[in-house]
Motif scaffolding. Structure first.
Motif, PDB file in Angstrom:
ATOM      1  N   VAL A 129     -20.051  87.042  56.664  1.00 28.95           N
ATOM      2  CA  VAL A 129     -19.953  86.118  55.531  1.00 28.95           C
ATOM      3  C   VAL A 129     -21.275  86.158  54.783  1.00 28.95           C
ATOM      4  CG1 VAL A 129     -19.452  83.785  54.763  1.00 28.95           C
ATOM      5  CG2 VAL A 129     -18.393  84.653  56.857  1.00 28.95           C
ATOM      6  N   ARG A 130     -21.234  86.512  53.504  1.00 28.15           N
ATOM      7  CA  ARG A 130     -22.432  86.636  52.696  1.00 28.15           C
ATOM      8  C   ARG A 130     -22.607  85.412  51.809  1.00 28.15           C
ATOM      9  NH1 ARG A 130     -19.545  91.048  52.999  1.00 28.15           N
ATOM     10  NH2 ARG A 130     -18.575  90.878  50.936  1.00 28.15           N
ATOM     11  N   GLY A 131     -23.856  84.998  51.662  1.00 34.64           N
ATOM     12  CA  GLY A 131     -24.166  83.813  50.870  1.00 34.64           C
ATOM     13  C   GLY A 131     -24.764  82.728  51.744  1.00 34.64           C
ATOM     14  N   PRO A 132     -25.290  81.646  51.147  1.00 37.66           N
ATOM     15  CA  PRO A 132     -25.957  80.578  51.919  1.00 37.66           C
ATOM     16  C   PRO A 132     -24.979  79.877  52.853  1.00 37.66           C
ATOM     17  CG  PRO A 132     -25.625  79.908  49.635  1.00 37.66           C
ATOM     18  CD  PRO A 132     -25.283  81.352  49.696  1.00 37.66           C
ATOM     19  N   MET A 133     -25.304  79.852  54.167  1.00 36.92           N
ATOM     20  CA  MET A 133     -24.397  79.288  55.154  1.00 36.92           C
ATOM     21  C   MET A 133     -25.079  78.280  56.077  1.00 36.92           C
ATOM     22  SD  MET A 133     -21.447  80.557  54.502  1.00 36.92           S
ATOM     23  CE  MET A 133     -20.575  80.062  55.980  1.00 36.92           C
ATOM     24  N   SER A 134     -26.264  77.802  55.702  1.00 32.72           N
ATOM     25  CA  SER A 134     -26.951  76.824  56.551  1.00 32.72           C
ATOM     26  C   SER A 134     -26.201  75.513  56.656  1.00 32.72           C
ATOM     27  CB  SER A 134     -28.366  76.570  56.022  1.00 32.72           C
ATOM     28  OG  SER A 134     -29.204  77.681  56.249  1.00 32.72           O
ATOM     29  N   SER A 135     -25.375  75.184  55.675  1.00 30.50           N
ATOM     30  CA  SER A 135     -24.632  73.929  55.724  1.00 30.50           C
ATOM     31  C   SER A 135     -23.649  73.893  56.880  1.00 30.50           C
ATOM     32  CB  SER A 135     -23.898  73.698  54.403  1.00 30.50           C
ATOM     33  OG  SER A 135     -22.984  74.760  54.149  1.00 30.50           O
ATOM     34  N   LEU A 136     -23.322  75.064  57.428  1.00 32.10           N
ATOM     35  CA  LEU A 136     -22.452  75.136  58.607  1.00 32.10           C
ATOM     36  C   LEU A 136     -23.202  75.512  59.871  1.00 32.10           C
ATOM     37  CD1 LEU A 136     -19.191  76.869  57.316  1.00 32.10           C
ATOM     38  CD2 LEU A 136     -19.453  74.502  58.019  1.00 32.10           C
ATOM     39  N   TYR A 137     -24.213  76.395  59.740  1.00 39.82           N
ATOM     40  CA  TYR A 137     -24.803  76.991  60.945  1.00 39.82           C
ATOM     41  C   TYR A 137     -26.308  76.776  61.081  1.00 39.82           C
ATOM     42  CZ  TYR A 137     -20.274  79.242  61.262  1.00 39.82           C
ATOM     43  OH  TYR A 137     -18.923  79.469  61.352  1.00 39.82           O
ATOM     44  N   GLY A 138     -26.952  76.152  60.102  1.00 41.96           N
ATOM     45  CA  GLY A 138     -28.350  75.810  60.264  1.00 41.96           C
ATOM     46  C   GLY A 138     -29.316  76.905  59.876  1.00 41.96           C
ATOM     47  N   SER A 139     -30.486  76.902  60.523  1.00 47.65           N
ATOM     48  CA  SER A 139     -31.609  77.757  60.147  1.00 47.65           C
ATOM     49  C   SER A 139     -31.266  79.238  60.226  1.00 47.65           C
ATOM     50  CB  SER A 139     -32.792  77.459  61.071  1.00 47.65           C
ATOM     51  OG  SER A 139     -33.837  78.382  60.878  1.00 47.65           O
ATOM     52  N   GLY A 140     -31.804  79.988  59.259  1.00 48.56           N
ATOM     53  CA  GLY A 140     -31.701  81.439  59.280  1.00 48.56           C
ATOM     54  C   GLY A 140     -30.561  82.010  58.486  1.00 48.56           C
ATOM     55  N   ALA A 141     -29.671  81.170  57.935  1.00 53.13           N
ATOM     56  CA  ALA A 141     -28.467  81.674  57.276  1.00 53.13           C
ATOM     57  C   ALA A 141     -28.622  81.692  55.756  1.00 53.13           C
ATOM     58  CB  ALA A 141     -27.256  80.838  57.673  1.00 53.13           C
ATOM     59  N   ILE A 142     -29.803  82.072  55.250  1.00 51.25           N
ATOM     60  CA  ILE A 142     -30.024  82.141  53.803  1.00 51.25           C
ATOM     61  C   ILE A 142     -29.187  83.249  53.180  1.00 51.25           C
ATOM     62  CG2 ILE A 142     -31.755  82.754  52.063  1.00 51.25           C
ATOM     63  CD1 ILE A 142     -33.786  81.139  53.613  1.00 51.25           C
ATOM     64  N   GLY A 143     -29.197  84.426  53.810  1.00 50.57           N
ATOM     65  CA  GLY A 143     -28.413  85.545  53.279  1.00 50.57           C
ATOM     66  C   GLY A 143     -26.967  85.522  53.724  1.00 50.57           C
ATOM     67  N   GLY A 144     -26.721  84.982  54.918  1.00 48.03           N
ATOM     68  CA  GLY A 144     -25.360  84.923  55.432  1.00 48.03           C
ATOM     69  C   GLY A 144     -25.348  84.922  56.946  1.00 48.03           C
TER      70      GLY A 144
END
Length: 653
Positions: A129-144
């Motif tokens: 999954v590409r795109g910002p995903m910190s809202s679901l998985y937290g730190s480190g998911a800026i790119g996906g």
């Protein structure tokens, strides 16, 4: 540029096609709710088990190399450090999950996951999954995020086996047993691989000596479940891997080492329960997971080494995570249907104990860290379908960490289906963050570096706009699928090492910013039931916001092309082309000396996999990698492995 983009690829839907079975209907990673892939407002790629086997992928690096928006960089062959840059973001801006649980290495100085070691025998599918995903998985998911979903026991008890041999000298084998017996389900997998390898020091360099970098790995996975009552499963999962391989030294100058050896071991376990309550209206899951990585790099002194380097480095990382996740399915009301509310809580404890001891031409160097950090987070989200054509989703997360990782992030998006014009339109916007690594916070070394416990997290905002269309032709409803997505990301407070004016000391500070934009596109052609072609093109413009210089190792242009043909019953032929355009990098000259940053050359890799099913239970396969013997350097100073061939048999009993 736009015309070229339109002609190319749609990673999300196109590569998500399963080449041996129908398209996977549901994706879990993007929203934590099983959702039809066409209703997800993000760039999504699903690599199924059938696609892994049909394309001949044996390593995680190979499986990810054709995903649009991903730039996979491996410093050498199997075992060499493998990094992934997603949509132009940094290599530590991608979060790796195993069945939804983060598994990045807390002992790595940047908190990275090494993609260069893992093999795929126990993987059922990979969701990217590409795109910002910190809202679901937290730190480190800026790119996906990249979710490695493991095999689980289903259906009648059965066994699988695979054995293959190749040139240069290589052998690999895998065996599995899985199924459901009464209230128990089980999946057991074991794998072993040994390669003679290649010398990945570029042949253009005067230090090249032709000594091959060997690679050997063994992995085993146990996934057990017990269903005491319908709708409730108690699960236990355990995976262990041990790997040994050789490396080359990038010193001053680079040296084609013969004895540099690494040992990389990892153990991961999880125990939990999933339950469906009130007739499936409320789904709840709680589990505790524990992961540990132990890496040891030994470089003995070699008489011919002009740097006279010797080193002994150990990294020990530990991560414990407790999660409680819930999904509540709400009743249909008015124009809304398929509405679901999600919420959950997680607690994480990371620790790192690492020591680097080295000697360069008589000058000793030491770096070490012994630290730990905790974080607590709560998240919530909502998804609904309006008028059977507009899917809306929104998520938010509050994370509170002891050091440098507190952040509130959110994401919202929608997908509008317009069947009248055979199209889908998507849009999303979100925020994300990366907490400082333990080394950023607490690391020290003998050159005067000292971590900064007052660091703030790196933060980003990003959005994407996309369009997809199915084109009927030749009597087929979906003879072609075209998808184009524009993405835009802004990152601030990037962490960088800053030196004192006298260069006698240094520390980390939040000083950098980056501006990134690009286009992902794909074109899938299905002129006949036995023929499918997938073309992908990614254009990326990633720059330092202060200097406007291009960020390193982010090629402007990247292309992949694959064809799946079944001209005869049981025979499947899959050629594959991967092209990486020119990019900025730290350059190494022909004598092995660093010469600063500059333009690295483009390169292309050609692969071919042929599979012939003798019976529904028995198949022969042959897999050729880098058939053109390309000398492309994905990172300057490291040449891609040369031509190889692997052939074997795959069986199911």
């Amino acid at each position: 540029m736009l015309l070229a983009t339109l002609f190319s690829s749609v990673a999300a839907s196109a590569f998500a096609q399963d080449y041996a079975v129908p398209l996977p209907d549901l994706v879990v990673t993007a929203t934590r709710i099983p959702t039809l892939i066409d209703r997800i407002p993000a760039g999504v790629t699903v690599i199924s088990r059938a696609a892994i086997e049909t394309h001949g992928y044996t390593t995680l690096v190979e499986a990810l190399s054709t995903v649009p928006g991903l730039r996979v960089v491996q410093s050498g062959g199997p075992g060499g450090n493998g990094s992934v840059f997603v949509r132009g973001t940094n290599s530590n801006h991608v979060l790796v999950l195993r069945d939804g649980v983060p598994v990045n290495d807390p002992s790595d100085p940047g908190g990275l996951y090494n993609f260069g070691v893992d093999t795929l025998a126990d993987i059922e599918r990979i969701e990217v999954v590409r795109g910002p995903m910190s809202s679901l998985y937290g730190s480190g998911a800026i790119g996906g995020v990249i979710n490695l979903i493991t095999r689980k026991g289903t259906g009648a008890p059965h066994a699988t086996a695979e054995m293959a041999f190749g040139v240069p000298r290589a052998a690999q084998g895998a065996a599995g047993l899985s199924g459901v017996t009464g209230k128990f389900d089980y999946s057991l997998n074991a794998e072993s691989r040994a390669d003679r390898g290649f010398d990945t020091t570029p042949q253009r360099e005067s230090v090249y000596n032709g000594v091959r970098n060997k690679f050997k790995t063994t992995a085993g996975t146990i996934n057990l479940g017990y269903t005491p009552i319908e709708g409730t499963r108690i699960g236990a999962y355990l995976r262990g891997r041990t790997s040994t391989f050789n490396l080359d030294e990038q010193g001053f100058p680079a040296y084609d080492a013969s004895l540099y050896e690494a040992h990389d071991d990892a153990v991961y376990g999880r125990l939990g329960v999933n339950s469906k309550l009130f007739g499936g209206v409320w789904e709840t899951a709680m589990f505790i997971a524990r992961g540990q990585t132990d890496r040891h790099y030994i470089e003995p002194l070699e008489a011919a080494d002009p740097n006279q380097t010797q080193s002994d480095t150990r990294y020990h990382g530990r991560r414990t995570e407790l999660q409680w996740n819930n999904t509540v399915h709400l009743p249909d009301y008015g124009p809304s249907s398929d509405t679901a509310l999600i919420f959950g809580y997680s607690h994480t404890l990371d620790s790192s104990h690492s020591v680097l001891a080295a000697n360069f031409a008589g000058f000793p160097f030491q770096s070490n860290i012994r630290a730990s950090a905790t974080s607590n987070a709560g998240h919530a989200g909502l998804q609904t379908l309006l008028w059977q054509r507009l899917t809306l989703t929104a998520d938010m997360r509050e994370e509170d960490a002891r050091y440098g990782g507190s952040a509130f992030t959110w994401r919202a998006g929608g997908v509008l289906a317009v069947p009248e014009v055979l199209s889908r339109f998507k849009a999303s916007y979100g925020t994300s963050f990366r907490a400082p690594s333990l080394y950023d916070l607490f690391g020290v070394d003998t050159t005067g570096y000292m971590g900064n416990p007052n660091l703030r997290p790196e933060r980003s905002t990003g959005y994407e706009l996309g369009w997809a269309i199915d084109v009927p032709a030749l009597g087929r409803r979906d003879a072609a699928t075209l998808e184009v997505t524009y993405f835009n990301t802004r990152i601030r407070d990037l962490i960088q090492v800053i030196f004192a004016p006298n260069f006698m000391s240094s520390t980390t500070e939040n000083v950098n910013r980056a501006n990134i934009q690009g286009v992902e596109s794909s074109l899938t052609l299905r002129p006949a039931s036995w023929l499918e072609t997938v073309l992908t093109y990614t254009w990326t413009d990633a720059r330092d916001a202060a200097t406007n210089a291009r960020l390193l190792r982010r090629p402007v242009d990247a292309i992949s092309a694959s064809l799946r043909a079944t001209p005869l019953p049981g025979l499947t032929v899959v050629p594959e082309l991967i092209y990486t355009g020119a990019f900025q990098d730290f350059l190494i000259d022909d004598n092995g000396f660093p010469i600063g940053t500059g333009r690295a050359k483009p390169g292309a890799i050609v692969n071919l996999t042929v599979t012939y099913a003798l019976t529904p239970q028995l198949a022969l396969f042959a897999n050729g990698r880098n058939l053109g013997s390309s000398r492309f350097e994905p990172a300057s100073g490291f040449q891609t492995p040369g031509r190889s061939l692997l052939a074997g048999v795959r069986a199911r009993f």
